[in-house]
Write a protein that holds these residues in place. Structure first.
Motif, PDB file in Angstrom:
ATOM      1  N   ASP A 141     -14.416 -40.405   5.477  1.00 46.15           N
ATOM      2  CA  ASP A 141     -15.488 -40.718   6.410  1.00 46.15           C
ATOM      3  C   ASP A 141     -14.926 -41.658   7.472  1.00 46.15           C
ATOM      4  OD1 ASP A 141     -17.791 -41.370   7.770  1.00 46.15           O
ATOM      5  OD2 ASP A 141     -18.678 -42.544   6.132  1.00 46.15           O
ATOM      6  N   VAL A 142     -14.873 -41.198   8.717  1.00 44.67           N
ATOM      7  CA  VAL A 142     -14.439 -42.067   9.818  1.00 44.67           C
ATOM      8  C   VAL A 142     -15.528 -42.123  10.887  1.00 44.67           C
ATOM      9  CG1 VAL A 142     -11.941 -42.148   9.570  1.00 44.67           C
ATOM     10  CG2 VAL A 142     -12.971 -40.108  10.521  1.00 44.67           C
ATOM     11  N   SER A 143     -16.766 -42.069  10.415  1.00 45.33           N
ATOM     12  CA  SER A 143     -17.916 -42.073  11.328  1.00 45.33           C
ATOM     13  C   SER A 143     -18.109 -43.401  12.037  1.00 45.33           C
ATOM     14  CB  SER A 143     -19.196 -41.722  10.561  1.00 45.33           C
ATOM     15  OG  SER A 143     -19.098 -40.460   9.936  1.00 45.33           O
ATOM     16  N   GLU A 179     -24.906 -41.039  17.419  1.00 41.72           N
ATOM     17  CA  GLU A 179     -25.371 -39.680  17.194  1.00 41.72           C
ATOM     18  C   GLU A 179     -24.306 -38.785  16.572  1.00 41.72           C
ATOM     19  OE1 GLU A 179     -26.119 -41.190  20.426  1.00 41.72           O
ATOM     20  OE2 GLU A 179     -27.834 -41.827  19.228  1.00 41.72           O
ATOM     21  N   ILE A 180     -23.084 -39.294  16.491  1.00 41.09           N
ATOM     22  CA  ILE A 180     -21.960 -38.472  16.038  1.00 41.09           C
ATOM     23  C   ILE A 180     -21.404 -39.004  14.721  1.00 41.09           C
ATOM     24  CG2 ILE A 180     -19.604 -37.724  16.579  1.00 41.09           C
ATOM     25  CD1 ILE A 180     -20.377 -37.817  19.528  1.00 41.09           C
ATOM     26  N   ALA A 181     -21.230 -38.130  13.768  1.00 46.27           N
ATOM     27  CA  ALA A 181     -20.507 -38.442  12.533  1.00 46.27           C
ATOM     28  C   ALA A 181     -19.123 -37.815  12.629  1.00 46.27           C
ATOM     29  CB  ALA A 181     -21.240 -37.914  11.311  1.00 46.27           C
ATOM     30  N   GLY A 214     -22.637 -24.292   8.878  1.00 43.55           N
ATOM     31  CA  GLY A 214     -23.920 -24.144   9.553  1.00 43.55           C
ATOM     32  C   GLY A 214     -24.240 -25.204  10.582  1.00 43.55           C
ATOM     33  N   ALA A 215     -23.388 -26.200  10.758  1.00 41.88           N
ATOM     34  CA  ALA A 215     -23.640 -27.284  11.714  1.00 41.88           C
ATOM     35  C   ALA A 215     -22.727 -27.141  12.925  1.00 41.88           C
ATOM     36  CB  ALA A 215     -23.411 -28.640  11.050  1.00 41.88           C
ATOM     37  N   PRO A 268     -23.147 -33.642  14.390  1.00 42.07           N
ATOM     38  CA  PRO A 268     -24.386 -34.411  14.507  1.00 42.07           C
ATOM     39  C   PRO A 268     -24.561 -35.278  13.264  1.00 42.07           C
ATOM     40  CG  PRO A 268     -24.757 -32.089  15.006  1.00 42.07           C
ATOM     41  CD  PRO A 268     -23.384 -32.186  14.427  1.00 42.07           C
ATOM     42  N   ALA A 269     -24.955 -36.523  13.464  1.00 44.08           N
ATOM     43  CA  ALA A 269     -25.042 -37.456  12.343  1.00 44.08           C
ATOM     44  C   ALA A 269     -25.904 -36.916  11.210  1.00 44.08           C
ATOM     45  CB  ALA A 269     -25.597 -38.796  12.837  1.00 44.08           C
TER      46      ALA A 269
END
Length: 369
Positions: free
Chosen positions: A52-54, A144-146, A182-183, A203-204
């Motif tokens: 995870d580098v969100s 807004e970005i993951a 699907g994203a 998208p987060a």
């Protein structure tokens, strides 16, 4: 846990997986999972790991003069970045000292700047403050970005089952847009481990579902979740610098060994005159790789010894899981920084012998350049 820490969109996933959460750059982040740092490190080198580098920041630059602004802000030649390509670069102040290192992504209609979490607010102020006079539109899209990093030699095989993107056609430091599990996603062949892999900008709200889908697809391949500890040992085996440890405002881009991204012939940019003058006279100190030839753990802050004198300190260090010995980075006088110089690290009062070496220390990675 400090309630003021920011949680990434994957925080609940980490706690469900038994992640040990620690403060990092104002965020609550997993330093490791039950398999431990060495197990996660080995998984990335031999199969795959999921990070995870969100917490990273993403700024978008649009408008007729987007190219001109990014060219002025960054030390690399952004004009050479093609649509669908990413470029490593740095923001410097007027003295040529490093405010941050970053990635520049070029789309057909915009440029995205990916910055370090610890510098997000300062970088945003720097970018917006220097945008006056440029015909641009700026947005900070970080919340807004993951960002999920799938790293390791099995990464392409794992991701292929989840996307219609032709991953084989996405070269190193190239990206494509398409659906993943699907994203909507930006699929970038980048990372900071020395292994082949992808970074997925999502998208987060879709992050948890994509994480779970990648985890399920990766299970037969030996995929493991990986935390900050493994990320640090992996990047150090490659000699990759980390802002706040190895890169900072006290050192110039040339001292930090980033001369390869400093393009003095690319026109005016912030810090250009100072860096040009420094290149002309020569640097007096340089960020240098050091590999211990005796057993020891070169932790940050330990003194570096050359010719019997303390000449610097370790900025980053680790007992390398892949190499079975200590590796470190640190600033040394130019004379001591030459490859092959005998340099020691003082550990608990004893000088442990080492030798300077041009990174990477680990050379068996799966990156396809």
């Amino acid at each position: 846990m400090d309630p003021t820490l920011i949680k990434t969109p994957l925080h609940d996933v980490h706690t469900r997986l038994g992640g040990k959460m620690v403060p990092f750059a104002g965020y609550s982040m997993p330093v490791q999972y039950p398999a431990g740092i060495r197990g996660e490190h080995a998984a990335v080198r031999n199969a795959a790991g999921l990070f995870d580098v969100s917490h990273m920041g993403e700024f978008t630059v649009r408008g007729p003069q987007a190219d001109d602004l990014v060219q002025y802000l960054t030390v690399n030649d952004a004009s050479r970045v093609a649509i669908g390509q990413a470029q490593y670069s740095a923001l410097c102040n007027e003295d040529g000292c490093i405010l941050d290192d970053l990635l520049v992504y070029r789309f057909s209609d915009r440029i995205m700047l990916v910055v370090n979490a610890s510098n997000r607010d300062r970088d945003w102020s720097w970018v917006t403050g220097h945008a006056a006079g440029f015909d641009v539109e700026l947005s900070d899209d970080s919340d807004e970005i993951a960002l999920i990093a799938l790293q390791g030699p099995a990464s392409q095989d794992i991701l292929t089952s989840l996307t219609g993107v032709d991953l084989a056609s996405v070269g190193y430091y190239r990206f494509a847009e398409g659906a993943v599990a699907g994203a909507d996603a930006l699929v970038s062949r980048t990372g900071y481990t020395g292994e082949d892999g992808f970074e997925l900008y999502l998208p987060a709200e879709a992050a948890a579902a994509v994480w779970d889908a990648v985890t399920e697809a990766g299970e037969p391949h030996g995929l493991m979740p990986a935390g900050l500890g493994a990320r640090d040992s992996l990047r150090l085996e490659m000699g990759y610098a980390l802002y706040g440890n190895d890169l900072d405002e006290d050192h110039t881009a040339l001292e930090a060994g980033l001369g390869w991204v400093v393009k003095l012939d690319a026109g005016d940019f912030i810090g250009r005159d100072a860096l040009a003058a420094e290149k002309e006279r020569g640097v007096t100190r340089r960020l240098t790789g050091i590999r211990l030839t005796e057993r020891g753990f070169p932790r940050p802050g330990y003194p570096l010894v050359y010719g019997g004198d303390d000449v610097g300190t370790v900025t980053s260090g680790v007992a390398s899981p892949s190499l079975g010995g200590g590796v470190a980075l640190g600033y040394l006088p130019a004379e001591a920084a030459r490859p092959g110089s005998q340099v020691g690290v003082r550990i608990r009062g004893r000088v442990i012998a080492g030798r300077t070496q041009r990174p990477p220390f680990y050379t068996e990675g799966s990156i396809k350049r």
